[in-house]
Scaffold this motif. Structure first.
Motif, PDB file in Angstrom:
ATOM      1  N   UNK A  35       2.598   6.195   9.856  1.00  0.00           N
ATOM      2  CA  UNK A  35       3.295   7.118   9.051  1.00  0.00           C
ATOM      3  C   UNK A  35       3.337   8.546   9.469  1.00  0.00           C
ATOM      4  N   UNK A  36       4.243   9.288   8.994  1.00  0.00           N
ATOM      5  CA  UNK A  36       4.531  10.273   9.490  1.00  0.00           C
ATOM      6  C   UNK A  36       4.758  11.410   8.366  1.00  0.00           C
ATOM      7  N   UNK A  37       4.343  12.658   8.801  1.00  0.00           N
ATOM      8  CA  UNK A  37       4.537  14.131   7.904  1.00  0.00           C
ATOM      9  C   UNK A  37       5.328  14.834   8.571  1.00  0.00           C
ATOM     10  N   UNK A  38       6.416  15.434   7.949  1.00  0.00           N
ATOM     11  CA  UNK A  38       7.139  16.654   8.571  1.00  0.00           C
ATOM     12  C   UNK A  38       7.372  17.753   7.572  1.00  0.00           C
ATOM     13  N   UNK A  39       6.849  18.834   7.927  1.00  0.00           N
ATOM     14  CA  UNK A  39       6.838  20.083   7.107  1.00  0.00           C
ATOM     15  C   UNK A  39       7.588  21.371   7.823  1.00  0.00           C
ATOM     16  N   UNK A  40       8.383  21.663   7.028  1.00  0.00           N
ATOM     17  CA  UNK A  40       9.536  22.704   7.739  1.00  0.00           C
ATOM     18  C   UNK A  40       9.134  24.128   7.567  1.00  0.00           C
ATOM     19  N   UNK A  74      -2.798  17.847  -2.576  1.00  0.00           N
ATOM     20  CA  UNK A  74      -1.920  16.488  -2.409  1.00  0.00           C
ATOM     21  C   UNK A  74      -0.597  17.097  -1.872  1.00  0.00           C
ATOM     22  N   UNK A  75      -0.245  16.552  -0.907  1.00  0.00           N
ATOM     23  CA  UNK A  75       1.117  16.864  -0.082  1.00  0.00           C
ATOM     24  C   UNK A  75       2.225  15.838  -0.581  1.00  0.00           C
ATOM     25  N   UNK A  76       1.786  14.488  -0.789  1.00  0.00           N
ATOM     26  CA  UNK A  76       2.726  13.546  -1.147  1.00  0.00           C
ATOM     27  C   UNK A  76       2.355  12.061  -0.543  1.00  0.00           C
ATOM     28  N   UNK A  77       3.229  11.133  -1.090  1.00  0.00           N
ATOM     29  CA  UNK A  77       2.763   9.852  -0.530  1.00  0.00           C
ATOM     30  C   UNK A  77       4.018   9.008  -0.334  1.00  0.00           C
ATOM     31  N   UNK A  78       3.929   8.090   0.507  1.00  0.00           N
ATOM     32  CA  UNK A  78       5.408   7.075   0.706  1.00  0.00           C
ATOM     33  C   UNK A  78       4.539   5.785   0.320  1.00  0.00           C
ATOM     34  N   UNK A 109       0.962  -1.042   0.049  1.00  0.00           N
ATOM     35  CA  UNK A 109       0.040   0.015   0.161  1.00  0.00           C
ATOM     36  C   UNK A 109       0.890   1.258   0.040  1.00  0.00           C
ATOM     37  N   UNK A 110       0.201   2.287  -0.581  1.00  0.00           N
ATOM     38  CA  UNK A 110       1.086   3.683  -0.357  1.00  0.00           C
ATOM     39  C   UNK A 110       0.310   4.348   0.627  1.00  0.00           C
ATOM     40  N   UNK A 111       0.811   5.285   1.206  1.00  0.00           N
ATOM     41  CA  UNK A 111       0.101   6.083   2.356  1.00  0.00           C
ATOM     42  C   UNK A 111       0.489   7.600   2.084  1.00  0.00           C
ATOM     43  N   UNK A 120       9.775   4.505  -0.652  1.00  0.00           N
ATOM     44  CA  UNK A 120       9.835   5.326  -1.709  1.00  0.00           C
ATOM     45  C   UNK A 120       8.723   6.669  -1.477  1.00  0.00           C
ATOM     46  N   UNK A 121       9.437   7.845  -1.929  1.00  0.00           N
ATOM     47  CA  UNK A 121       8.390   9.019  -1.658  1.00  0.00           C
ATOM     48  C   UNK A 121       8.196   9.669  -2.772  1.00  0.00           C
TER      49      UNK A 121
END
Lengths: 125, 106
Positions: free
Chosen positions: A79-84, A48-52, A33-35, A57-58
């Motif tokens: 699963x986690x997200x970081x936005x700086x 859409x921010x993204x997926x892993x 699965x992708x997340x 693979x991102x």
């Protein structure tokens, strides 16, 4: 049935890093699965921010790629997200979602089939 | 990036009406097109994948069609619970994009 739950601070200061976690239940995070992460500023549309992938693979939105990172922790089914370097324009409801797939012959169709309830993150000092 | 443009941006309709929402891609995306429904304060819900595949549990009054650059979502007979915002989304490229949304209101 897959269930997703976002968690993390609801308030982040400008220039700091936004960190969110999505906890998965009802499905193995180790599966094929992708997340993904999607956000929605108040009163606006979906971005859409993204997926892993399960292999790590991102894929990131080009407009955010310099500030975003995603990871998977299989031991915690998260699963986690970081936005700086966040600014007020990063204020939004953040959703995590599963990226389902249908395949036929050599083609694969992807779609966001299960979603978390969303969490509002406000960027303000 | 592939741009997705929906029309109209908002639409007023009545219960029982037949409604069509259009989504246009800035380049050909074959049938890599999904439709979502979102109600206020709720997460989006997947209605249709691959341009025309109705998801399990979605009423048959919803249908999708199209390929290449032009796609449509049709609701054959509007029910009260269908008043919501609808989004298209392409998955042709690895950089996904959503349409701006169509607000369907009474």
């Amino acid at each position: 049935q897959v269930q997703l739950q976002e968690s993390g601070p609801g308030l982040v200061k400008p220039s700091e890093t936004l960190s969110l976690t999505c906890t998965v239940s009802g499905h193995s995070i180790r599966s094929d699965y992708h997340w993904g992460w999607i956000r929605q500023p108040p009163g606006k549309g979906l971005e859409w921010i993204g997926h892993i992938s399960h292999t790590g693979s991102t894929y990131y939105n080009p407009s955010l790629t310099s500030r975003v990172s995603m990871s998977v922790d299989t031991s915690k089914s998260q699963f986690s997200l970081k936005l700086s370097s966040v600014t007020a324009s990063d204020t939004a409801v953040y959703y995590c979602a599963t990226l389902g797939r249908t395949f036929e012959y050599s083609n694969s169709w992807y779609y966001f089939d299960f979603w978390g309830q969303g969490t509002l993150v406000t960027v303000s000092s | 990036d592939i741009q997705m443009t929906q029309s109209p941006s908002s639409l007023s309709a009545s219960v029982g009406d037949r409604v069509t929402i259009t989504c246009r891609a800035s380049q050909s995306i074959s049938t890599y097109l999904n439709w979502y429904q979102q109600k206020p304060g709720k997460a989006p819900k997947l209605l249709i994948s691959a341009a025309s595949t109705l998801q399990s549990g979605v009423p048959s009054r919803f249908s999708g069609s199209g390929s290449g650059t032009d796609f449509t979502l049709t609701i054959s007979s509007l029910q009260r619970e269908d008043f919501a915002t609808y989004y298209c989304q392409q998955s042709y490229s690895s950089s996904y994009t959503f349409g701006q949304g169509t607000n369907l209101e009474i």
